[in-house]
Design a protein around this motif. Structure first.
Motif, short mmCIF file in Angstrom:
data_model
loop_
_atom_site.label_atom_id
_atom_site.label_comp_id
_atom_site.label_asym_id
_atom_site.label_seq_id
_atom_site.Cartn_x
_atom_site.Cartn_y
_atom_site.Cartn_z
N ALA A 341 15.54 43.24 -21.36
CA ALA A 341 16.56 42.16 -21.43
C ALA A 341 16.85 41.24 -20.07
O ALA A 341 16.80 40.10 -20.14
N ASP A 344 13.49 39.18 -19.89
CA ASP A 344 13.41 38.13 -20.79
C ASP A 344 14.29 36.96 -19.96
O ASP A 344 14.12 35.69 -20.02
N LEU A 345 15.39 37.24 -19.37
CA LEU A 345 16.59 36.36 -18.71
C LEU A 345 15.73 35.61 -17.69
O LEU A 345 15.76 34.56 -17.32
N GLU A 690 23.40 39.28 -21.94
CA GLU A 690 21.98 39.55 -22.31
C GLU A 690 22.11 41.32 -22.67
O GLU A 690 20.83 41.50 -23.29
#
Length: 733
Positions: A341, A344-345, A690
């Motif tokens: 997560a 990805d951010l 997220e």
């Protein structure tokens, strides 16, 4: 004893035997699968890096004589040294160095460059490839730890799988302590009992372990083929064959069998320290040397809470295994989800959001100099093109007098106090890297107008900024002026160290780079110059990079099909005369989302595997744990505890057993998120949305549900037993 007891016990105690066999099969299957998949992911990463960037480990720039290649090869740890034809020029040679033992590369390379009479900065390292072998620069305070993280997760999962086997043996053997005590009382030695248990373990687990390992290999092969099918259409993906190393088989087999033998040896060792009478008397129920008060449980649940607390404390050692196993599974699950997560951010911020208004189509014209590219006007007139920049990159050096350093930088102690060895000094000046971006004339004129500078084609625009890394981080950079903005010209030197220079007028200073999909090195003075000027000074500044780039912005709000059509027109026009390749920003975003979806599918499957591992441990422990407590619960019922009270007792125990892993894991997960958030210099308010809270919560509820199910099944069986028979039967096998 094998003929008289073990063979008949295995035959007549099918439930216990099947439990051990299933545990051995599941553990070896998943252990083989995990090791095999990890190895294939590692092989893919290494092969991809080698295909894209080469397999060199060290690189030396500035070699002047061919004899120097032989000097490099004569070093004992050097396997070979090869001239890099693409990077070498007439003035200097670049050598790619391969080592027999790459782990000493950071000690060997400085010795080699000194032997050649070069400066230390002549050596460079293939840090990405080396990191895949867990080799890091000792001077790097923040080395890439992706492979280390994966290895830690793999070890946690492997330990959890090992505990599956151990749990099954512990439950089975603890139930038979009474029987072994009887054997000991009639003359069986501890050695005979130990041998008997080892024989049982080998017979029960040999076939399941071998079948599990082979099926794990097959499952990993099928999984890899599935990943290849999912990612077949994704650009930048390579079709690398399935790999399997004999060492994986050896490690999996050795770990599985050592776990089996160790798990069987533990109760035998325990029996060898017990007298026959203690062994015969020791299975009448759960015993505590000293009753302990459980204030929280008794406060919340009354008498049943106190009884549950003592029962759990009496089985504290056995419970450690189950709690540790489930905690490791849950911890690996949550950390993996949170890690991806955050990744990805970070990618979203550092790439797609950063460049979403900078480019729509990027084309790379291979092995073509910008002055030789003759389609600039045709591209500008192509339907759908709103803004066009054609550019090429080169490298130079610029001497900066010490008195020209900006007051802001001087107040920090000067360039070297901030940049360290990235900047060197010579003859009272700082020798600074000066990347050159050569732009087509029309694009350069528009850039001048954008900055409010009188458009001219006889000078450079200098990107005058310096990262204050002492007071800011890479995510939120604080930029200060590098030099005072009072110099009228810049002296550019060839980076190969020749005495030739080019004195170029400075048209203006800026802190705003043109809209190009480029990252510029820290602590440099980037020069943006027009093509007309470059043709006059290129002999003094050196050779540019081999490729030319085309950056195109389409009409605002262009749909995907319009961008695809424009990309086709551009590529068709350029490819007619040059070797070229192109990228489409929106298409790349869609592809990236597909890749992330594929990763999430893989991670979801992986998390399911983790759940199965933890749940297998729960059932293995809980069902066996309850079977050993018939006498204890019968005693409770004989003094007035009702079946409803027994059910409440079981519910409390299930709540504690399931709650411990959650209570242990969640604080560790929070700490991991805080640590990685700080390490990535992200804002907590950006990270919190997220975090996959719902998935983690669902996994937590699944733990409670399956522990409750195990207690329900075991409790239903026990409550159906005869009270008198339970009190009379001392064996409880």
């Amino acid at each position: 004893m094998w003929k008289d007891y073990s063979r008949s016990f295995i035959k007549n105690s099918r439930a216990s035997s099947v439990s051990i066999m299933v545990a051995a099969f599941i553990a070896s299957l998943f252990l083989s699968f995990l090791c095999c998949m990890f190895y294939n992911f590692w092989v893919y990463e290494v092969e991809k890096i080698i295909i894209e960037e080469g397999g060199w480990q060290g690189r030396i720039t500035g070699i002047a004589h061919e004899e120097d290649i032989l000097t490099i090869q004569n070093f004992a740890n050097v396997e070979k040294a090869i001239v890099n034809e693409e990077l070498s020029t007439d003035q200097e040679t670049v050598a790619d160095v391969y080592f027999r033992n790459a782990r000493t590369i950071f000690q060997d390379m400085p010795l080699i460059v000194r032997q050649l009479g070069l400066e230390d900065d002549a050596a460079s390292y293939h840090l990405l490839l080396l990191s895949r072998y867990l080799i890091h620069d000792p001077q790097d305070e923040t080395p890439p730890l992706l492979m280390t993280f994966y290895l830690v997760v793999l070890l946690l999962l492997s330990l959890s799988l090992i505990l599956v086997i151990h749990n099954s043996f512990a439950v089975s053997m603890n139930a038979r302590v009474h029987q072994f005590g009887i054997f000991s009382s009639i003359g069986a030695t501890p050695g005979q009992i130990r041998t008997c248990l080892m024989q049982e373990a080998a017979v029960l687990c040999a076939a399941p372990v071998m079948v599990g390992i082979l099926l794990g290999i097959a499952l990993s092969y099928v999984t890899k083929q599935g990943i290849e099918i999912i990612g077949a259409d994704m650009p930048g993906r390579y079709n690398i064959n399935f790999s399997y190393h004999p060492a994986i088989f050896a490690v999996t087999l050795l770990v599985s069998f050592l776990t089996v033998l160790f798990s069987a040896w533990i109760p035998a060792r325990k029996l060898s320290r017990m007298t026959p009478l203690d062994a015969i008397r020791g299975t009448g129920g759960l015993k505590l040397k000293k009753k302990k008060h459980s204030p929280v449980l008794s406060l919340l649940f009354g008498t049943e809470g106190e009884l549950a607390g003592n029962a759990l404390k009496a089985q504290k050692k056995t419970l450690r295994t189950s709690t540790l196993s489930l905690t490791l599974s849950f911890l690996g699950f949550t950390m993996m989800l949170c890690f991806f997560a955050l990744t990805d951010l970070s990618t979203k911020y550092t790439y797609f959001e950063k460049y979403q208004d900078v480019w729509d189509i990027m084309a790379t014209v291979k092995n073509t100099k910008i002055e030789d590219f003759g389609l600039t006007q045709a591209l500008a007139e192509t339907e759908g093109v709103n803004d066009l920049v054609i550019y090429q990159k080169a490298e130079a050096l610029i001497p900066v007098p010490e008195e020209a350093i900006s007051p802001e930088l001087a107040s920090l102690g000067g360039p070297q106090a901030v940049a360290g060895s990235s900047i060197s000094s010579a003859e009272g000046s700082w020798l600074v890297k000066a990347p050159i971006v050569i732009m087509n004339d029309d694009a350069f004129m528009r850039y001048c107008e954008q900055l409010g500078i009188t458009p001219r084609l006889d000078g450079t625009i200098m990107l005058n900024q310096f990262w204050d890394s002492l007071n800011s981080n890479f995510r939120h950079r604080k930029m200060i002026p590098f030099i005072k903005e009072n110099l009228d010209s810049a002296v550019l030197r060839n980076k190969d160290g020749s005495s030739e220079t080019a004195d170029i007028p400075i048209l203006g200073y800026t802190g705003e780079a043109p809209g190009l999909r480029e990252e510029y090195d820290d602590y440099t003075l980037v020069q943006f110059i027009p093509l007309s000027l470059w043709e006059k000074v290129k002999e003094q500044t050196g050779e540019p990079q081999k490729d030319t780039y085309i950056r195109i912005l389409a009409e605002k709000g262009a749909a995907l099909d319009e961008l695809n059509a424009l990309e086709d027109r551009i590529l068709q026009l350029v490819s007619a005369s040059y070797e070229a390749e192109s990228e489409n920003r929106v298409e790349e975003k869609i592809t990236n989302d597909r890749i992330l979806s594929s990763y999430k599918l893989i991670i979801g499957s992986f998390c399911t595997l983790l759940a199965v591992i933890g749940i297998a441990n729960v059932f293995s422990y809980t069902l066996g744990f309850l079977r050993q407590r018939k006498r204890e619960l019968a005693q409770y019922m004989s003094v007035g505890l009702t079946p409803a009270g027994i059910r409440k007792l079981f519910c409390i125990e299930a709540l504690v057993i399931a709650g411990r892993p959650v209570l242990i894991t969640l604080p560790l997960t929070v700490f991991f998120i805080i640590f990685t958030t700080k390490a990535s210099f992200l804002e907590p308010l950006e990270v919190l949305p997220e975090i996959p809270v719902s998935i983690i919560a669902a996994f937590s509820l699944a733990i409670f549900a399956f522990v409750g199910l195990a207690y329900y099944i075991g409790g239903k069986k026990m409550l159906g037993c005869s009270l008198a028979d339970s009190l009379r039967d001392d064996s409880m096998a």
